[in-house]
Scaffold this motif. Structure first.
Motif, PDB file in Angstrom:
ATOM      1  N   GLU A 158       0.824  -1.208   0.000  1.00 51.91           N
ATOM      2  CA  GLU A 158       0.000   0.000   0.000  1.00 51.91           C
ATOM      3  C   GLU A 158       0.856   1.254   0.000  1.00 51.91           C
ATOM      4  N   HIS A 159       2.027   1.190   0.630  1.00 53.65           N
ATOM      5  CA  HIS A 159       2.960   2.316   0.600  1.00 53.65           C
ATOM      6  C   HIS A 159       3.453   2.563  -0.814  1.00 53.65           C
ATOM      7  N   HIS A 160       3.537   1.513  -1.625  1.00 50.65           N
ATOM      8  CA  HIS A 160       3.938   1.639  -3.026  1.00 50.65           C
ATOM      9  C   HIS A 160       2.786   2.087  -3.923  1.00 50.65           C
ATOM     10  N   GLY A 161       1.589   2.218  -3.362  1.00 50.18           N
ATOM     11  CA  GLY A 161       0.435   2.600  -4.172  1.00 50.18           C
ATOM     12  C   GLY A 161      -0.244   1.429  -4.846  1.00 50.18           C
ATOM     13  N   GLY A 162       0.011   0.212  -4.369  1.00 46.00           N
ATOM     14  CA  GLY A 162      -0.606  -0.979  -4.944  1.00 46.00           C
ATOM     15  C   GLY A 162      -1.650  -1.586  -4.029  1.00 46.00           C
ATOM     16  N   GLU A 163      -2.123  -2.756  -4.407  1.00 49.22           N
ATOM     17  CA  GLU A 163      -3.106  -3.490  -3.625  1.00 49.22           C
ATOM     18  C   GLU A 163      -2.614  -4.914  -3.401  1.00 49.22           C
ATOM     19  N   ILE A 164      -3.136  -5.547  -2.349  1.00 48.86           N
ATOM     20  CA  ILE A 164      -2.773  -6.933  -2.046  1.00 48.86           C
ATOM     21  C   ILE A 164      -4.033  -7.681  -1.641  1.00 48.86           C
ATOM     22  N   GLY A 165      -4.095  -8.957  -1.999  1.00 49.25           N
ATOM     23  CA  GLY A 165      -5.280  -9.740  -1.668  1.00 49.25           C
ATOM     24  C   GLY A 165      -5.016 -11.226  -1.806  1.00 49.25           C
ATOM     25  N   VAL A 166      -6.067 -12.013  -1.590  1.00 50.12           N
ATOM     26  CA  VAL A 166      -5.933 -13.463  -1.675  1.00 50.12           C
ATOM     27  C   VAL A 166      -7.193 -14.038  -2.303  1.00 50.12           C
ATOM     28  N   LEU A 167      -7.011 -15.028  -3.146  1.00 43.87           N
ATOM     29  CA  LEU A 167      -8.108 -15.808  -3.721  1.00 43.87           C
ATOM     30  C   LEU A 167      -7.926 -17.237  -3.231  1.00 43.87           C
ATOM     31  N   SER A 168      -8.912 -17.750  -2.536  1.00 41.73           N
ATOM     32  CA  SER A 168      -8.736 -19.072  -1.945  1.00 41.73           C
ATOM     33  C   SER A 168     -10.068 -19.788  -1.814  1.00 41.73           C
ATOM     34  N   THR A 169     -10.006 -21.103  -1.972  1.00 46.57           N
ATOM     35  CA  THR A 169     -11.152 -21.974  -1.754  1.00 46.57           C
ATOM     36  C   THR A 169     -10.712 -23.093  -0.824  1.00 46.57           C
ATOM     37  N   LYS A 170     -11.498 -23.342   0.199  1.00 49.35           N
ATOM     38  CA  LYS A 170     -11.136 -24.379   1.159  1.00 49.35           C
ATOM     39  C   LYS A 170     -10.950 -25.718   0.458  1.00 49.35           C
ATOM     40  N   GLY A 171      -9.753 -26.296   0.626  1.00 48.77           N
ATOM     41  CA  GLY A 171      -9.436 -27.573   0.007  1.00 48.77           C
ATOM     42  C   GLY A 171      -8.843 -27.464  -1.382  1.00 48.77           C
ATOM     43  N   ALA A 172      -8.707 -26.229  -1.904  1.00 49.47           N
ATOM     44  CA  ALA A 172      -8.199 -26.075  -3.275  1.00 49.47           C
ATOM     45  C   ALA A 172      -7.039 -25.097  -3.362  1.00 49.47           C
ATOM     46  N   GLY A 173      -6.337 -24.852  -2.275  1.00 52.71           N
ATOM     47  CA  GLY A 173      -5.167 -23.985  -2.317  1.00 52.71           C
ATOM     48  C   GLY A 173      -5.509 -22.508  -2.233  1.00 52.71           C
ATOM     49  N   SER A 174      -4.446 -21.684  -2.232  1.00 55.00           N
ATOM     50  CA  SER A 174      -4.592 -20.230  -2.117  1.00 55.00           C
ATOM     51  C   SER A 174      -3.707 -19.540  -3.137  1.00 55.00           C
ATOM     52  N   CYS A 175      -4.141 -18.366  -3.560  1.00 52.69           N
ATOM     53  CA  CYS A 175      -3.355 -17.549  -4.490  1.00 52.69           C
ATOM     54  C   CYS A 175      -3.274 -16.136  -3.921  1.00 52.69           C
ATOM     55  N   PHE A 176      -2.104 -15.785  -3.383  1.00 52.84           N
ATOM     56  CA  PHE A 176      -1.871 -14.432  -2.888  1.00 52.84           C
ATOM     57  C   PHE A 176      -1.331 -13.581  -4.031  1.00 52.84           C
ATOM     58  N   TRP A 177      -1.827 -12.374  -4.152  1.00 60.44           N
ATOM     59  CA  TRP A 177      -1.417 -11.483  -5.238  1.00 60.44           C
ATOM     60  C   TRP A 177      -1.230 -10.059  -4.728  1.00 60.44           C
ATOM     61  N   PHE A 178      -0.418  -9.298  -5.448  1.00 59.83           N
ATOM     62  CA  PHE A 178      -0.303  -7.872  -5.165  1.00 59.83           C
ATOM     63  C   PHE A 178       0.046  -7.137  -6.452  1.00 59.83           C
ATOM     64  N   THR A 179      -0.208  -5.850  -6.480  1.00 66.09           N
ATOM     65  CA  THR A 179       0.041  -5.040  -7.680  1.00 66.09           C
ATOM     66  C   THR A 179       1.019  -3.919  -7.366  1.00 66.09           C
ATOM     67  N   LEU A 180       1.704  -3.482  -8.417  1.00 64.76           N
ATOM     68  CA  LEU A 180       2.633  -2.366  -8.340  1.00 64.76           C
ATOM     69  C   LEU A 180       2.424  -1.476  -9.552  1.00 64.76           C
ATOM     70  N   PRO A 181       2.566  -0.177  -9.408  1.00 70.70           N
ATOM     71  CA  PRO A 181       2.408   0.712 -10.563  1.00 70.70           C
ATOM     72  C   PRO A 181       3.530   0.501 -11.571  1.00 70.70           C
ATOM     73  N   ILE A 182       3.181   0.478 -12.840  1.00 70.11           N
ATOM     74  CA  ILE A 182       4.154   0.272 -13.920  1.00 70.11           C
ATOM     75  C   ILE A 182       4.925   1.579 -14.168  1.00 70.11           C
ATOM     76  N   TYR A 183       6.203   1.435 -14.414  1.00 73.18           N
ATOM     77  CA  TYR A 183       7.053   2.588 -14.710  1.00 73.18           C
ATOM     78  C   TYR A 183       6.722   3.134 -16.092  1.00 73.18           C
ATOM     79  N   SER A 184       6.528   4.446 -16.172  1.00 70.75           N
ATOM     80  CA  SER A 184       6.252   5.077 -17.470  1.00 70.75           C
ATOM     81  C   SER A 184       7.200   6.254 -17.654  1.00 70.75           C
TER      82      SER A 184
END
Length: 345
Positions: A318-344
């Protein structure tokens, strides 16, 4: 004196002065006595009618003020679930709307205050528990060594090793607390620079090669041929990746698979770490980034960290201006993700 009484007295004074002036004017005119009486009677009647009209029209104002006064007392007693009816003249409608807005903001402020107080108490309790546990272990083993009850060298070395591990665990907890405090206070120098995430992913993965081999975990890397640079402080983003990868290794089954991926998504770079673990309940995903929150409520020393890793990761992202979250289903693993602003350029 009530506002309504003040308004009526002011009106009555004005009408009285006007009537006196008119009566004096009539007396100076060349009027017959009958004409004087007629004009005086009509003037007095108009004055009386004006006073009655003023009396009737000030009644809604008095009621509106009374309602606001009642609601003010209600708020003073701590009940913020109240509203003043938006009725009456335009000025009173505006006053009622502003009063209702103030009441809503006060309610939000007090709710946040109560939530912060609860979070503070929970934080203190969790810190105390997580500090007390390794300290108690260290104290017990040190006392055993001091009492000279350990005679064989193997047990003696095992006790020393346990003390070393608990000391290291205690130092790690204190370091995490300090880092989280620094991030929230924005005390660290923050100078993001364009960096390619694929290089950071590979270098972070190499530092976990021993842990991956220990659990015989396969790693799949899903990267496009050309990945844009993102604005980041590399050391901090590597900490985020390390925390996510460490969790993925910890909760993955033996001989499982971990997938690292990165892709351009709009004006952001999205990085994901996916495992094949047990997954997370939907109710848990909303709290998993809270400080000291752990899915496994047991607090044995073999049950993972203190619950600060994801909170630190969230603060960094969040200090970098991005977001973080998780997509998960019980018994089917987890996927943690985060975003960062692209350099322009």
């Amino acid at each position: 004196m009530k506002l309504r009484t003040y308004l009526l007295l002011s009106s009555l004074t004005g009408i009285g002065v006007l009537l006196i002036c008119l009566f004096v004017s009539y007396s100076k005119m060349l009027l017959s006595i009958e004409q004087f009486y007629w004009l005086s009677g009509i003037t007095a009647g108009v004055g009386l009618f004006s006073f009655i009209l003023q009396y009737v029209m000030t009644r809604p104002l008095e009621r509106s003020i009374a309602r606001i006064s009642e609601q003010t007392i209600t708020i003073a007693e701590g009940d913020f679930d109240t509203e003043v009816p938006v009725i009456g003249p335009r000025e009173f409608k505006l006053l009622a709307e502003q009063f209702n807005g103030m009441s809503l903001r006060l309610k939000e402020s007090f709710d946040n205050l109560h939530h912060s107080e609860s979070a503070r108490r929970e934080l203190i309790a969790n810190v105390s528990h997580d500090l007390r546990t390794p300290l108690a272990s260290i104290q017990a083993f040190v006392e055993a060594l001091e009492d000279d009850v350990i005679k064989d060298e193997e047990t003696f070395q095992r006790y020393l090793n346990t003390i070393r591990l608990e000391t290291k665990r205690l130092a790690g907890l204190i370091h995490d607390l300090f880092e989280l405090s620094s991030l929230e206070a924005k005390g660290e120098l923050f100078e993001p620079q364009p960096c390619h995430a694929d290089e950071l992913l590979i270098s972070t993965l190499e530092s976990f090669s021993f842990h991956l081999a220990e659990k015989r975990l396969a790693v799949e890397i899903d990267l496009p041929d050309k990945l844009p640079a993102a604005m980041m402080v590399p050391a901090q983003i590597k900490r985020v990746l390390s925390n996510l990868l460490q969790n993925a290794i910890q909760y993955s089954p033996e001989e499982g698979k971990i997938t690292l991926s990165a892709a351009e998504e709009g004006r952001c770079l999205r990085i994901s770490v996916k495992d094949e673990g047990e997954g997370i309940e939907a109710a848990e995903t909303t709290r998993i980034f809270e400080r000291f929150y752990r899915i496994d409520k047991s607090r044995g020393k073999n049950n993972g960290g203190a619950g600060l890793g994801l909170a630190i990761a969230q603060s960094i992202v969040e200090h970098h201006g991005g977001e973080i979250g998780v997509l998960s289903t019980k018994g089917a693993g987890s996927c943690f993700w985060f975003t960062l602003p692209i350099y322009s350029n």
